[in-house]
Write an enzyme that holds these catalytic residues in place. Structure first.
Site, mmCIF file in Angstrom:
data_model
loop_
_atom_site.group_PDB
_atom_site.id
_atom_site.type_symbol
_atom_site.label_atom_id
_atom_site.label_comp_id
_atom_site.label_asym_id
_atom_site.label_seq_id
_atom_site.Cartn_x
_atom_site.Cartn_y
_atom_site.Cartn_z
ATOM 1 N N HIS A 129 -5.590 -6.025 10.315
ATOM 2 C CA HIS A 129 -5.179 -4.392 10.249
ATOM 3 C C HIS A 129 -4.245 -4.192 11.167
ATOM 4 C CE1 HIS A 129 -9.591 -3.411 8.988
ATOM 5 N NE2 HIS A 129 -8.800 -3.988 8.003
ATOM 6 N N ALA A 143 9.574 -8.477 -2.156
ATOM 7 C CA ALA A 143 9.847 -9.877 -1.961
ATOM 8 C C ALA A 143 8.938 -10.944 -2.837
ATOM 9 C CB ALA A 143 9.509 -10.296 -0.382
ATOM 10 N N SER A 145 0.793 -1.247 0.175
ATOM 11 C CA SER A 145 -0.097 -0.011 0.137
ATOM 12 C C SER A 145 0.799 1.271 0.010
ATOM 13 C CB SER A 145 -0.924 0.108 1.223
ATOM 14 O OG SER A 145 -1.898 -0.851 1.098
HETATM 15 C C1 LIG Z 1 -6.770 -10.087 4.091
HETATM 16 C C2 LIG Z 1 -6.841 -8.815 4.232
HETATM 17 C C3 LIG Z 1 -7.880 -7.847 4.044
HETATM 18 C C4 LIG Z 1 -7.961 -6.540 4.252
HETATM 19 N N1 LIG Z 1 -9.054 -5.576 3.898
HETATM 20 C C5 LIG Z 1 -8.812 -4.486 3.957
HETATM 21 C C6 LIG Z 1 -9.807 -3.491 3.476
HETATM 22 O O1 LIG Z 1 -10.902 -3.845 3.050
HETATM 23 N N2 LIG Z 1 -9.681 -2.316 3.492
HETATM 24 C C7 LIG Z 1 -8.509 -1.626 4.199
HETATM 25 O O2 LIG Z 1 -8.462 -0.256 4.229
HETATM 26 N N3 LIG Z 1 -7.744 -2.281 4.613
HETATM 27 C C8 LIG Z 1 -7.601 -3.755 4.386
HETATM 28 N N4 LIG Z 1 -6.586 -4.518 4.935
HETATM 29 C C9 LIG Z 1 -5.505 -3.924 5.737
HETATM 30 C C10 LIG Z 1 -4.706 -3.007 4.486
HETATM 31 O O3 LIG Z 1 -4.532 -4.068 3.381
HETATM 32 C C11 LIG Z 1 -3.247 -2.790 5.140
HETATM 33 O O4 LIG Z 1 -3.322 -2.121 6.248
HETATM 34 C C12 LIG Z 1 -2.316 -2.114 4.209
HETATM 35 O O5 LIG Z 1 -2.321 -2.762 2.966
HETATM 36 C C13 LIG Z 1 -0.741 -1.930 4.909
HETATM 37 O O6 LIG Z 1 0.119 -1.667 3.975
HETATM 38 P P1 LIG Z 1 1.604 -1.574 3.994
HETATM 39 O O7 LIG Z 1 2.272 -0.697 3.000
HETATM 40 O O8 LIG Z 1 1.798 -1.175 5.497
HETATM 41 O O9 LIG Z 1 1.959 -3.222 3.952
HETATM 42 P P2 LIG Z 1 1.671 -4.094 2.781
HETATM 43 O O10 LIG Z 1 0.794 -3.578 1.898
HETATM 44 O O11 LIG Z 1 1.355 -5.516 3.363
HETATM 45 O O12 LIG Z 1 3.038 -4.318 2.144
HETATM 46 C C14 LIG Z 1 4.240 -4.671 2.492
HETATM 47 C C15 LIG Z 1 5.180 -5.117 1.456
HETATM 48 O O13 LIG Z 1 6.313 -5.495 1.572
HETATM 49 C C16 LIG Z 1 6.876 -6.630 1.114
HETATM 50 N N5 LIG Z 1 8.105 -7.113 1.838
HETATM 51 C C17 LIG Z 1 7.742 -7.644 3.113
HETATM 52 N N6 LIG Z 1 9.133 -7.883 3.498
HETATM 53 C C18 LIG Z 1 9.904 -7.736 2.585
HETATM 54 C C19 LIG Z 1 11.381 -7.951 2.553
HETATM 55 N N7 LIG Z 1 11.956 -8.477 3.315
HETATM 56 N N8 LIG Z 1 12.037 -7.387 1.125
HETATM 57 C C20 LIG Z 1 11.040 -6.974 0.250
HETATM 58 N N9 LIG Z 1 9.746 -6.906 0.430
HETATM 59 C C21 LIG Z 1 9.257 -6.987 1.564
HETATM 60 C C22 LIG Z 1 5.655 -7.509 1.107
HETATM 61 O O14 LIG Z 1 5.768 -8.690 0.255
HETATM 62 C C23 LIG Z 1 4.422 -6.460 0.613
HETATM 63 O O15 LIG Z 1 4.118 -6.631 -0.589
HETATM 64 C C24 LIG Z 1 -6.647 -5.981 4.737
HETATM 65 C C25 LIG Z 1 -5.407 -6.718 4.618
HETATM 66 C C26 LIG Z 1 -5.606 -7.990 4.542
HETATM 67 C C27 LIG Z 1 -4.376 -8.970 4.807
#
Ligand SMILES: Cc1cc2nc3c(=O)[nH]c(=O)nc-3n(C[C@H](O)[C@H](O)[C@H](O)COP(=O)(O)OP(=O)(O)OC[C@H]3O[C@@H](n4cnc5c(N)ncnc54)[C@H](O)[C@@H]3O)c2cc1C
Length: 524
Positions: free
Chosen positions: A460, A33, A11
């Site tokens: 979340h 990853a 995200s």
């Molecule tokens: C099943 C599910 C349903 C959800 N439904 C909703 C919803 O309907 N509405 C809403 O608002 N939120 C929803 N969420 C929550 C929302 O998706 C998350 O809060 C948000 O995507 C978090 O964003 P982020 O950038 O912190 O992490 P993420 O989007 O999880 O991104 C982290 C990225 O880093 C990568 N990564 C991790 N470790 C490494 C590494 N060592 N090297 C390289 N890359 C790495 C991962 O592969 C991933 O692509 C949902 C989450 C899930 C799992």
């Protein structure tokens, strides 16, 4: 050598890749990853659950949760909870249920109160609007022309409409837009869907600009640790799986390393790189770059416990237009909580979101709908810790669900409210039978027991690299990791307190604002 190396294309990471590469003179490398987001199921709103069991998701499990019981074990013992996380371009936004909710304006005013200047509601609203292409048009609260589609389910499912009418008839206000002004009441949710297809962070922010010559995207590239020169972050060591065998590589960052690996993996990577609680790192033989006791602490997640009802035989059940969740009710678990935002979000789901082991001998899942009261302001706090110094080992995930007694009390109120709504006349054309908890579960103690048997996290998790000024803060209000240079965390882990609603939109907002902080074009 790149100006910026971003770790994680979720995200937040996709937003940063887009904004930082707008100027062709800046070079950006985005490491992910997982694989590319080529699985056609990613774009189909109705298939999101099937993705959790493919190679575009991590299937993490929590440690056994002392307050959650496993009815299959005798005597009952703590239950592990599945934590799917996205592992592809788009990250968790590629496997989510696409609900678009910003949280409550008071969330951000509270972040600001905690010392995080620049993060008040009035100051973050422009970033929500900047990211958005709102199908309903632009106004004081909504933006148009931004990269990310926000739309209403069209048309909403008849059972979603029945839910809204049931809540309004019970005395709750009708809320036509949870993302404008007040959050209380019942209404149809906005979703990240464009022309019937999922709008992930990758489809919105990354793919449209992926041809930029100054932006490189590397998939199958798992960061192992951040490289430091003294206390300055200068690059990333990674495993790159381009062929059958992973290759160990290093990439250099001229300006900054930007950690966007999410609430589980960002603190894990910091710790593997020597940034975290010194004694914990030393117990794994890891050298300490800086002693930051807050890394991995302050874990918060929304916790829920559903009431499931089957469809009446022959009831019309077309698939919903926008995935599994189209309607919600924001409400207070106690009538006298007037000074705080609503602490319960009843998601109305088009599937029986019930813990798989309930009842203890599960039947094949019937077709039905579920009222899913979700605690949006949990008081329980958990942690992420290393299980090993091996970068491929999952960390220890300890959310401590329902450890605070107030959390169980509030969820119990949500279950009672769900049952009242389920009994509304508006559900008469659809209602079969309540399968969870089931008509025999009536007394308060049985219902408390039920909540402990079925409670789940709602995917979340936030807070493990919290922003702030206190000794447990991991990043400052400009998202710079304390005690080192050239390193920021930009993802859901920096939220000091969990947002009052689904967490994708707040994470996108954090990354939008971070891009201005990084480029020095903000007002802070
Ligand atoms: C099943 C599910 C349903 C959800 N439904 C909703 C919803 O309907 N509405 C809403 O608002 N939120 C929803 N969420 C929550 C929302 O998706 C998350 O809060 C948000 O995507 C978090 O964003 P982020 O950038 O912190 O992490 P993420 O989007 O999880 O991104 C982290 C990225 O880093 C990568 N990564 C991790 N470790 C490494 C590494 N060592 N090297 C390289 N890359 C790495 C991962 O592969 C991933 O692509 C949902 C989450 C899930 C799992």
């Amino acid at each position: 050598m790149f100006d910026y190396v971003i770790v994680g294309a979720g995200s937040a990471g996709c937003v940063l890749a887009n904004r930082l590469s707008e100027n062709p003179e800046r070079t950006v490398l985005l490491l992910e990853a997982g694989p590319e987001d080529l699985d056609p199921a990613i774009l189909e709103p109705g298939k999101f659950q099937s993705l959790w069991f493919t190679d575009v998701a991590y299937r993490y499990f929590t440690e056994p949760q002392a307050e959650l019981e496993d009815g299959r074990l005798q005597p009952r013992r703590g239950r592990r909870v599945l934590w799917p996380r996205g592992r592809t371009l788009g990250g968790s936004s590629a496997i989510s249920s696409m609900v678009y909710i910003r949280g409550n304006r008071r969330d951000y005013d509270h972040w600001n109160y905690l010392g995080n200047q620049g993060w008040s509601w009035d100051e973050v609203l422009p970033y929500f609007k900047r990211s958005e292409d709102h199908a309903g048009g632009g106004d004081r609260y909504h933006g148009v022309g931004g990269p990310m589609a926000v739309s209403d389910p069209s048309p909403p499912h008849p059972v979603s409409l029945a839910f809204v009418e049931a809540a309004v008839e019970s005395g709750y206000p009708r809320n036509p837009d949870f993302n404008a002004g007040e959050q209380d009441g019942a209404g149809i949710l906005q979703v990240n869907v464009r022309d019937g297809r999922r709008e992930s962070s990758a489809t919105a922010f990354l793919h449209p600009v992926q041809e930029r010559e100054n932006l490189a995207v590397m998939t199958h590239a798992r960061a192992r640790r951040i490289l430091f020169d003294g206390t300055r972050a200068v690059g990333v060591e990674l495993d790159h799986q381009a062929g059958p065998f992973p290759m160990l590589r290093q990439v250099q960052a001229r300006r900054e390393v930007l950690l966007c690996a999410g609430t589980v993996d960002s603190p894990k990577l910091l710790m593997l790189s020597g940034v975290g609680p010194a004694a914990h790192l030393q117990s794994f033989g890891l050298p300490v770059v800086t002693d930051l006791p807050g890394v991995g602490q302050n874990l918060q997640d929304h916790v829920c416990a559903g009431v499931g009802v089957t469809y009446a035989p022959g009831a019309k059940n077309p698939p919903p237009a926008a995935g599994a969740v189209e309607a919600a009710l924001f409400v207070r678990s106690r009538a006298n909580l007037l000074a705080s935002p609503p602490d319960l979000q009843l998601h109305f789901c088009h599937w029986l979101l019930i813990e798989a082991s309930y009842p203890a001998q599960p039947l094949p899942p019937p077709s039905g709908y579920a009222f899913v009261p979700t605690l949006t302001r949990p008081q329980s706090r958990g942690s992420i810790a290393l299980a090993s110094a091996d970068p491929s080992a999952p960390p220890l995930i300890e959310p401590r669900y329902l450890q605070a007694r107030a959390d169980l009390d509030a969820l119990l109120e949500g279950v009672l409210l769900s049952r009242r709504l389920a009994a509304s006349r508006h559900f008469e054309p659809f209602r079969g039978e309540e399968v969870a908890p089931g008509p025999d579960v009536k007394s308060e103690s049985d219902l408390r027991d039920y909540v402990r048997l079925v409670a789940l996290g709602l995917f979340h998790p936030v807070g493990t690299c919290k922003m702030g000024l206190d000794p447990m803060a991991v990043v400052d209000p400009r998202l710079r990791v304390r005690g080192v240079d050239g390193l920021r965390v930009v993802d859901a882990s920096v939220m000091p307190v969990i947002a009052n609603g689904n967490t994708h939109a707040p994470t996108v907002m954090i990354a939008e604002k971070a891009s201005d902080l990084i480029l020095g074009i903000d007002s802070l």
